[in-house]
Enzyme design. Structure first.
Site, PDB file in Angstrom:
ATOM      1  N   GLY A  35       0.766  -1.244   0.000  1.00  0.00           N
ATOM      2  CA  GLY A  35       0.000   0.000   0.000  1.00  0.00           C
ATOM      3  C   GLY A  35       0.790   1.283   0.000  1.00  0.00           C
ATOM      4  N   GLY A  36       0.501   2.101   1.033  1.00  0.00           N
ATOM      5  CA  GLY A  36       1.097   3.422   1.128  1.00  0.00           C
ATOM      6  C   GLY A  36       2.601   3.381   1.295  1.00  0.00           C
ATOM      7  N   VAL A  65      -7.275  -6.941   4.481  1.00  0.00           N
ATOM      8  CA  VAL A  65      -6.604  -8.194   4.184  1.00  0.00           C
ATOM      9  C   VAL A  65      -5.573  -7.961   3.085  1.00  0.00           C
ATOM     10  CG1 VAL A  65      -6.867 -10.580   3.375  1.00  0.00           C
ATOM     11  CG2 VAL A  65      -8.639  -9.546   4.819  1.00  0.00           C
ATOM     12  N   LYS A  66      -4.316  -8.151   3.430  1.00  0.00           N
ATOM     13  CA  LYS A  66      -3.245  -8.035   2.432  1.00  0.00           C
ATOM     14  C   LYS A  66      -2.052  -8.925   2.777  1.00  0.00           C
ATOM     15  CE  LYS A  66      -2.255  -3.511   4.537  1.00  0.00           C
ATOM     16  NZ  LYS A  66      -2.330  -2.071   4.260  1.00  0.00           N
ATOM     17  N   LYS A 137       8.754 -14.590  17.071  1.00  0.00           N
ATOM     18  CA  LYS A 137       8.803 -16.004  17.441  1.00  0.00           C
ATOM     19  C   LYS A 137       9.983 -16.699  16.767  1.00  0.00           C
ATOM     20  CE  LYS A 137       6.144 -20.328  17.270  1.00  0.00           C
ATOM     21  NZ  LYS A 137       4.816 -20.934  17.115  1.00  0.00           N
ATOM     22  N   HIS A 278       7.141  14.100  51.947  1.00  0.00           N
ATOM     23  CA  HIS A 278       7.210  12.631  52.007  1.00  0.00           C
ATOM     24  C   HIS A 278       5.814  12.012  51.876  1.00  0.00           C
ATOM     25  CE1 HIS A 278      11.409  13.005  52.821  1.00  0.00           C
ATOM     26  NE2 HIS A 278      11.217  13.607  53.979  1.00  0.00           N
ATOM     27  N   ARG A 441      -1.980   4.292  67.703  1.00  0.00           N
ATOM     28  CA  ARG A 441      -2.799   5.484  67.506  1.00  0.00           C
ATOM     29  C   ARG A 441      -2.529   6.558  68.548  1.00  0.00           C
ATOM     30  NH1 ARG A 441      -6.157   6.281  63.861  1.00  0.00           N
ATOM     31  NH2 ARG A 441      -5.907   4.105  63.246  1.00  0.00           N
ATOM     32  N   PHE A 466     -10.902   3.334  64.378  1.00  0.00           N
ATOM     33  CA  PHE A 466     -11.375   3.463  65.757  1.00  0.00           C
ATOM     34  C   PHE A 466     -10.215   3.567  66.750  1.00  0.00           C
ATOM     35  CE2 PHE A 466     -11.552  -1.287  65.147  1.00  0.00           C
ATOM     36  CZ  PHE A 466     -10.538  -1.628  66.037  1.00  0.00           C
TER      37      PHE A 466
END
Length: 517
Positions: A35-36, A65-66, A137, A278, A441, A466
């Site tokens: 193609g292009g 499809v090509k 592959k 931080h 806590r 809590f």
């Protein structure tokens, strides 16, 4: 070493391909093209064999499809070390293809242009990934070339070795090829998942990221690092923000900038400033004027704020810039900067200025939150659900005042963005003390009170989980806290409530935990 005698070239990104093809042709390489790409090569004086001459079929279905044909894929996939493979090629009168030069339809670019779904789908490449994967592959005998940056060094190596490529190069090209198809498919999956949401956590998790840039180092100089971004991310992100001034952004800068943006998203309606150190806020305030918000936020803990990252949710004006410029600041991120503000701040050589270019607010569809662990990835939804004031449950004798409730709601929003165990002391629209990241806590309560000093008097306290014992409430009372908002749910809730009543405090339960680990 593999001699390159035949190359198939079919590229979407045609950068540098004509010069590459000329170099191959000069070394006697036969070129097959489509193609292009074939048209470009012909205009540039490079002879190529149309792929339809190999397949005996014309390109069809508007180019869909090509190259999907045995004449192409057998030539790529045949193992040169297996006589049966080579005799099959001879029997079928097929030729080997020693190099596949392919890059893919611009799917990502089409999405980012805002094109219609039909155009996006047409830019999903089928033949290209198939050829790339086939070449990768069979990498011991076929070069899979997917990046234009590879063209010059490949030509140089071939010229130096009589048209051959070495095993190391073939291996590197193979890994690059598989990464290119993996990221391409991941981006398609990511886009389609966002476009057509299905199950929240599918059986496999994919996302495609682009490398934004290498970083000087990671968290520490002995670590190497890079920054990758999601090209389809919406809303305000660090990766999409424009750096206007200053040295390159560091790994730790990015973490702190992200923390600043996440906290600012909680306060879209008021001029707000956050000071991050931080990845924890060491100061935050809202006000009618941005400069007042910044000054208040910075002075929550000016000692900790040295070398901080600042987040602002309004255009930076001259008064705010002058205040920022009077401190040592590492980074500033904001939607915009006035010309006067930018002129002031760019006088400071080391400060980094980032512009988001749009308001900082909660996204309609927040992204997942992820943490990498060895051998896996933790994925969860973002915690963006606002606290409904109507769900607060008063558990003490004294109910909070309207002013205390307002302060508690402000503190609760901040608490969500502080490392656990988290304790926030606040008054009105400003934090006065933060205790973060402690193993107990009560220690966080003591640190928050220490940081607040005299400002702790008449403040409210927010806790991300809590209180397991009354000691945290006793510490709050010592420094003058008058009201507490916490999830509740401890087996010692009654003991904790009793302590609050003894100190004349108001306490409300949210029923919602907001841990941050």
């Amino acid at each position: 070493m593999v001699r390159i005698e035949r190359a198939l070239i079919s590229v979407s990104n045609k950068e540098g391909v004509l010069e590459f093809a000329k170099g191959l042709q000069d070394m006697g390489v036969e070129i097959v093209s489509t193609g292009g790409t074939a048209a470009l090569l012909e205009r540039g004086g490079v002879r190529s064999v149309p792929v339809s001459d190999l397949t005996g079929w014309p390109e069809m279905l508007d180019g869909r499809v090509k190259t999907l044909h045995p004449a192409v894929h057998a030539g790529i996939l045949a193992r040169r070390d297996l006589p049966d493979h080579m005799s099959t090629l001879d029997k079928m009168k097929l030729k080997r293809i020693d190099m596949v030069v392919v890059n893919l339809y611009p799917f990502k670019e089409t999405v980012l242009k805002g094109m219609e779904l039909e155009d996006i789908i047409e830019n999903i490449d089928i033949g290209g990934p198939s050829m790339i994967r086939a070449a990768a592959k069979n990498y011991r005998w076929v070069a899979a070339v997917t990046e234009p940056a590879r063209y010059p060094p490949i030509l140089q190596e071939m010229k130096a070795n009589g048209g051959e490529l070495g095993e190391g190069t073939l291996r590197a090209l193979m890994m690059e090829a598989f990464r290119s198809t993996a990221v391409y498919d991941a981006m398609i999956a990511s886009f389609m998942t966002r476009r057509f949401p299905g199950e929240l956590f599918p059986p496999s998790f994919t996302f495609g990221l682009d490398k934004a840039y290498d970083l000087r180092y990671g968290e520490n100089p002995q670590q190497t690092a890079a920054f990758y971004v999601d090209p389809f991310a919406t809303g305000v992100t660090v990766g999409k923000s424009e750096k206007l001034h200053g040295r390159e952004i560091s790994y730790n800068n990015i973490l702190d900038l992200e923390a600043a943006l996440e906290l600012l998203r909680e306060f879209p309606d008021r001029p707000t400033a956050v000071v991050i150190k931080h990845t924890n806020p060491c100061g935050i305030a809202s006000s009618d004027r941005l400069v007042d918000a910044f000054v208040t936020a910075y002075n929550v803990d000016p000692l900790a704020a040295y070398g901080c990252v600042i987040g602002l949710n309004r255009e930076v004006d001259l008064p705010t810039a002058e205040q920022i410029g009077s401190h040592f600041v590492d980074c500033v991120i904001a939607p915009e900067y006035s010309k006067e503000a930018q002129a002031v701040l760019t006088k400071k050589k080391n400060i980094r200025l980032l512009r988001t270019g749009q308001p900082i607010a909660q996204d309609e569809k927040p992204e997942f939150k992820m943490k990498k662990v060895k051998g896996g990835l933790l994925v969860q939804t973002a915690d963006t659900k606002p606290l409904d004031p109507g769900t607060l449950r008063v558990v003490t004798v004294r109910a909070p005042t309207e002013e205390e409730t307002k302060s508690m709601l402000f503190a609760w929003k901040v608490c969500k963005h502080v490392w656990s165990n988290a304790i926030i002391l606040a008054k009105d629209e400003r934090v006065v003390g933060i205790g973060a990241g402690q193993m107990s806590r009560v220690d966080s309560s003591m640190i928050a009170g220490h940081k607040a000093g005299e400002n702790a008097k008449w403040s409210v306290m927010a806790s991300d989980a809590f209180f397991p014992f009354r000691d945290g409430i006793d510490e709050a009372a010592k420094v003058g806290v008058t009201a507490v908002v916490q999830p509740g749910g401890s087996i010692r809730d009654e003991e904790v409530i009793k302590a609050a009543d003894e100190h004349g405090m108001a306490m409300v339960f949210t029923g919602v935990r907001i841990f941050r680990h």
